[in-house]
Design a protein around this motif. Structure first.
Motif, PDB file in Angstrom:
ATOM      1  N   ILE A   1      -3.625 -20.916   7.980  1.00 31.04           N
ATOM      2  CA  ILE A   1      -3.847 -20.510   9.650  1.00 31.04           C
ATOM      3  C   ILE A   1      -2.838 -19.058   9.620  1.00 31.04           C
ATOM      4  CG2 ILE A   1      -2.746 -21.047  11.743  1.00 31.04           C
ATOM      5  CD1 ILE A   1      -3.505 -23.920  11.365  1.00 31.04           C
ATOM      6  N   ASN A   2      -1.476 -19.113   8.972  1.00 27.71           N
ATOM      7  CA  ASN A   2      -0.953 -18.467   8.159  1.00 27.71           C
ATOM      8  C   ASN A   2      -1.570 -16.966   7.919  1.00 27.71           C
ATOM      9  OD1 ASN A   2       1.004 -19.654   9.103  1.00 27.71           O
ATOM     10  ND2 ASN A   2       2.465 -19.984   7.726  1.00 27.71           N
ATOM     11  N   MET A   3      -1.837 -16.837   7.421  1.00 25.18           N
ATOM     12  CA  MET A   3      -3.455 -16.288   6.897  1.00 25.18           C
ATOM     13  C   MET A   3      -4.053 -15.306   7.302  1.00 25.18           C
ATOM     14  SD  MET A   3      -2.367 -15.774   3.712  1.00 25.18           S
ATOM     15  CE  MET A   3      -3.855 -14.277   2.883  1.00 25.18           C
TER      16      MET A   3
ATOM     17  N   TYR B   1       3.841  -1.189   2.544  1.00 19.16           N
ATOM     18  CA  TYR B   1       2.281  -1.826   1.798  1.00 19.16           C
ATOM     19  C   TYR B   1       2.515  -2.965   2.225  1.00 19.16           C
ATOM     20  CZ  TYR B   1       2.494   2.384  -0.154  1.00 19.16           C
ATOM     21  OH  TYR B   1       2.637   4.386  -1.093  1.00 19.16           O
ATOM     22  N   ALA B   2       1.597  -3.727   2.061  1.00 14.67           N
ATOM     23  CA  ALA B   2       0.993  -5.065   1.690  1.00 14.67           C
ATOM     24  C   ALA B   2      -0.440  -4.352   1.208  1.00 14.67           C
ATOM     25  CB  ALA B   2       0.875  -5.788   3.156  1.00 14.67           C
ATOM     26  N   VAL B   3      -0.538  -6.420   0.394  1.00 13.41           N
ATOM     27  CA  VAL B   3      -1.860  -6.238  -0.637  1.00 13.41           C
ATOM     28  C   VAL B   3      -2.777  -6.943   0.076  1.00 13.41           C
ATOM     29  CG1 VAL B   3      -2.520  -7.185  -2.709  1.00 13.41           C
ATOM     30  CG2 VAL B   3       0.540  -6.776  -2.469  1.00 13.41           C
ATOM     31  N   LYS B   4      -3.863  -6.469   0.301  1.00 11.72           N
ATOM     32  CA  LYS B   4      -5.222  -7.014   0.661  1.00 11.72           C
ATOM     33  C   LYS B   4      -5.807  -7.925  -0.564  1.00 11.72           C
ATOM     34  CE  LYS B   4      -9.350  -5.579   3.054  1.00 11.72           C
ATOM     35  NZ  LYS B   4     -10.702  -4.869   3.785  1.00 11.72           N
ATOM     36  N   VAL B   5      -5.926  -6.980  -1.472  1.00 10.70           N
ATOM     37  CA  VAL B   5      -7.014  -7.555  -2.871  1.00 10.70           C
ATOM     38  C   VAL B   5      -6.406  -7.060  -3.863  1.00 10.70           C
ATOM     39  CG1 VAL B   5      -9.051  -7.623  -3.892  1.00 10.70           C
ATOM     40  CG2 VAL B   5      -9.064  -7.044  -1.510  1.00 10.70           C
ATOM     41  N   GLY B   6      -6.159  -8.254  -4.414  1.00 10.45           N
ATOM     42  CA  GLY B   6      -5.673  -7.984  -6.079  1.00 10.45           C
ATOM     43  C   GLY B   6      -4.042  -8.234  -6.290  1.00 10.45           C
TER      44      GLY B   6
ATOM     45  N   ALA C   1       3.166  -8.691  -6.371  1.00  8.10           N
ATOM     46  CA  ALA C   1       2.770  -9.379  -4.746  1.00  8.10           C
ATOM     47  C   ALA C   1       1.311  -9.207  -4.913  1.00  8.10           C
ATOM     48  CB  ALA C   1       3.180  -7.637  -4.353  1.00  8.10           C
ATOM     49  N   VAL C   2       1.371  -9.981  -4.516  1.00 13.24           N
ATOM     50  CA  VAL C   2      -0.651 -10.776  -3.770  1.00 13.24           C
ATOM     51  C   VAL C   2      -1.017 -10.799  -2.217  1.00 13.24           C
ATOM     52  CG1 VAL C   2       0.028 -12.424  -5.900  1.00 13.24           C
ATOM     53  CG2 VAL C   2       0.357 -13.469  -3.655  1.00 13.24           C
ATOM     54  N   SER C   3      -2.611 -11.152  -2.362  1.00 15.66           N
ATOM     55  CA  SER C   3      -3.040 -11.027  -1.142  1.00 15.66           C
ATOM     56  C   SER C   3      -2.192 -11.375   0.342  1.00 15.66           C
ATOM     57  CB  SER C   3      -4.292 -11.696  -1.030  1.00 15.66           C
ATOM     58  OG  SER C   3      -4.506 -11.808   0.001  1.00 15.66           O
ATOM     59  N   GLY C   4      -1.587 -10.914   0.845  1.00 15.48           N
ATOM     60  CA  GLY C   4      -0.808 -10.610   2.075  1.00 15.48           C
ATOM     61  C   GLY C   4       0.869 -10.739   2.625  1.00 15.48           C
ATOM     62  N   GLU C   5       1.432  -9.482   1.102  1.00 18.58           N
ATOM     63  CA  GLU C   5       2.222  -9.902   0.602  1.00 18.58           C
ATOM     64  C   GLU C   5       2.587  -8.231   0.902  1.00 18.58           C
ATOM     65  OE1 GLU C   5       3.073 -13.211  -1.745  1.00 18.58           O
ATOM     66  OE2 GLU C   5       3.350 -11.686  -2.784  1.00 18.58           O
ATOM     67  N   LEU C   6       4.198  -7.965   1.490  1.00 20.15           N
ATOM     68  CA  LEU C   6       4.606  -6.839   1.814  1.00 20.15           C
ATOM     69  C   LEU C   6       5.695  -6.692   0.277  1.00 20.15           C
ATOM     70  CD1 LEU C   6       6.014  -7.780   5.330  1.00 20.15           C
ATOM     71  CD2 LEU C   6       4.039  -6.360   4.619  1.00 20.15           C
TER      72      LEU C   6
ATOM     73  N   THR D   1      -4.317  -5.163 -11.676  1.00 22.31           N
ATOM     74  CA  THR D   1      -5.402  -5.776 -11.108  1.00 22.31           C
ATOM     75  C   THR D   1      -6.111  -4.457 -10.572  1.00 22.31           C
ATOM     76  OG1 THR D   1      -5.651  -7.286  -9.410  1.00 22.31           O
ATOM     77  CG2 THR D   1      -4.970  -7.551 -11.248  1.00 22.31           C
ATOM     78  N   ASP D   2      -6.716  -3.764 -10.112  1.00 18.26           N
ATOM     79  CA  ASP D   2      -7.635  -3.179  -9.015  1.00 18.26           C
ATOM     80  C   ASP D   2      -7.601  -4.217  -7.811  1.00 18.26           C
ATOM     81  OD1 ASP D   2      -9.046  -2.000 -11.237  1.00 18.26           O
ATOM     82  OD2 ASP D   2     -10.711  -2.564 -11.139  1.00 18.26           O
ATOM     83  N   CYS D   3      -6.999  -2.786  -6.759  1.00 17.16           N
ATOM     84  CA  CYS D   3      -6.299  -3.229  -6.092  1.00 17.16           C
ATOM     85  C   CYS D   3      -6.124  -3.170  -4.455  1.00 17.16           C
ATOM     86  CB  CYS D   3      -5.066  -4.313  -6.148  1.00 17.16           C
ATOM     87  SG  CYS D   3      -4.286  -2.819  -6.176  1.00 17.16           S
ATOM     88  N   VAL D   4      -6.679  -3.411  -2.791  1.00 16.67           N
ATOM     89  CA  VAL D   4      -6.244  -2.761  -2.536  1.00 16.67           C
ATOM     90  C   VAL D   4      -4.889  -3.094  -1.755  1.00 16.67           C
ATOM     91  CG1 VAL D   4      -7.807  -2.287   0.300  1.00 16.67           C
ATOM     92  CG2 VAL D   4      -8.920  -2.764  -2.312  1.00 16.67           C
ATOM     93  N   VAL D   5      -4.770  -2.127  -0.780  1.00 18.93           N
ATOM     94  CA  VAL D   5      -3.810  -2.509  -0.170  1.00 18.93           C
ATOM     95  C   VAL D   5      -3.583  -1.735   1.061  1.00 18.93           C
ATOM     96  CG1 VAL D   5      -2.193  -2.446  -2.319  1.00 18.93           C
ATOM     97  CG2 VAL D   5      -2.386  -0.540  -0.703  1.00 18.93           C
TER      98      VAL D   5
END
Length: 230
Positions: A9-11, A43-48, A67-72, A93-97
């Motif tokens: 739910i938080n996510m 920044y916040a991590v979306k993927v990776g 930092a992983v998905s959802g983290e600032l 890793t390859d990531c999107v933020v």
């Protein structure tokens, strides 16, 4: 133990908030922020995953956290506790933020109780995780350091894949694990081989899966301390 459903739910709340912001992709190993840099956005991590690290006087890379998905990040700067970044930030890793205006983020935290509670929860999780990480680093022997660090990584970045089986979602080379633990690569390799021989861990493509029931027998205390910090 905290419900994993509550975390889902938080996510969903986080995703709804983050979706208004633009994103940027980074390739593995690409620098996102330099140490002592004054950021111009949050920044916040979306993927990776994103690695925070420092450099020793000998140039050695010392991993601090991830930092992983959802983290600032960088958290200290976002909440006005530091003027510049404390560490280097790079794509592990390859990531999107997500790219966010700092003041817009702070205003949202002030005005949205649900969102502020989520970020508070993240900070409590981070405190518990850091405590376990420091406990592992403070162990007197290399085997206890490795066991303690696996415990921390399972709780912080693990995903249940079967009863008593947790997969650590972040890929690690043995060099990276050695740098995180603070021991030599050779010692790390030997300790991991012992744990593999005892069927405590298996690894594939740098991803480790841990038999938590066997790991618990090697720990000083319970595997699950009654909190979920992932």
């Amino acid at each position: 133990m905290k419900s994993r459903y509550a975390w889902k739910i938080n996510m969903s709340i986080l995703r709804a908030f983050y979706s208004q912001f633009p994103t940027r992709a980074y390739k593995k190993g690409e620098t996102i922020l330099l140490q002592d840099q004054e950021p111009d956005m949050a920044y916040a991590v979306k993927v990776g995953s994103v690695r925070m690290y420092s450099l020793g006087s000998d140039g050695a890379v010392n991993s601090i956290s991830f930092a992983v998905s959802g983290e600032l990040f960088p958290m200290g700067w976002i909440f006005n506790k530091t003027r510049t970044t404390l560490f280097y930030y790079e794509a592990h890793t390859d990531c999107v933020v997500y790219l966010m205006d700092q003041q817009a983020l702070l205003d949202a935290v002030d005005q949205n109780l649900a969102l502020s509670r989520i970020f508070l929860d993240h900070q409590v999780n981070g405190y518990v995780g850091t405590s376990l990480q420091l406990k592992a680093l403070g162990q007197p022997r290399a085997n206890l350091k490795v066991i303690g660090m696996l415990h921390y990584l399972c709780l912080r970045y693990g995903k249940d894949v079967a009863p008593d089986r947790v997969r650590i979602a972040i890929p690690f080379t043995q060099d990276e694990l050695a740098g995180l633990i603070g021991i030599t690569r050779e010692t790390t390799t030997n300790e991991l081989l012992r744990l593999k021989a005892a069927n405590v861990i298996v690894s594939k493509n740098k991803i480790y899966t841990v038999d938590t029931s066997k790991l618990e027998k090697l720990l000083d205390g319970d595997y699950d301390p009654g909190v979920t910090i992932a």
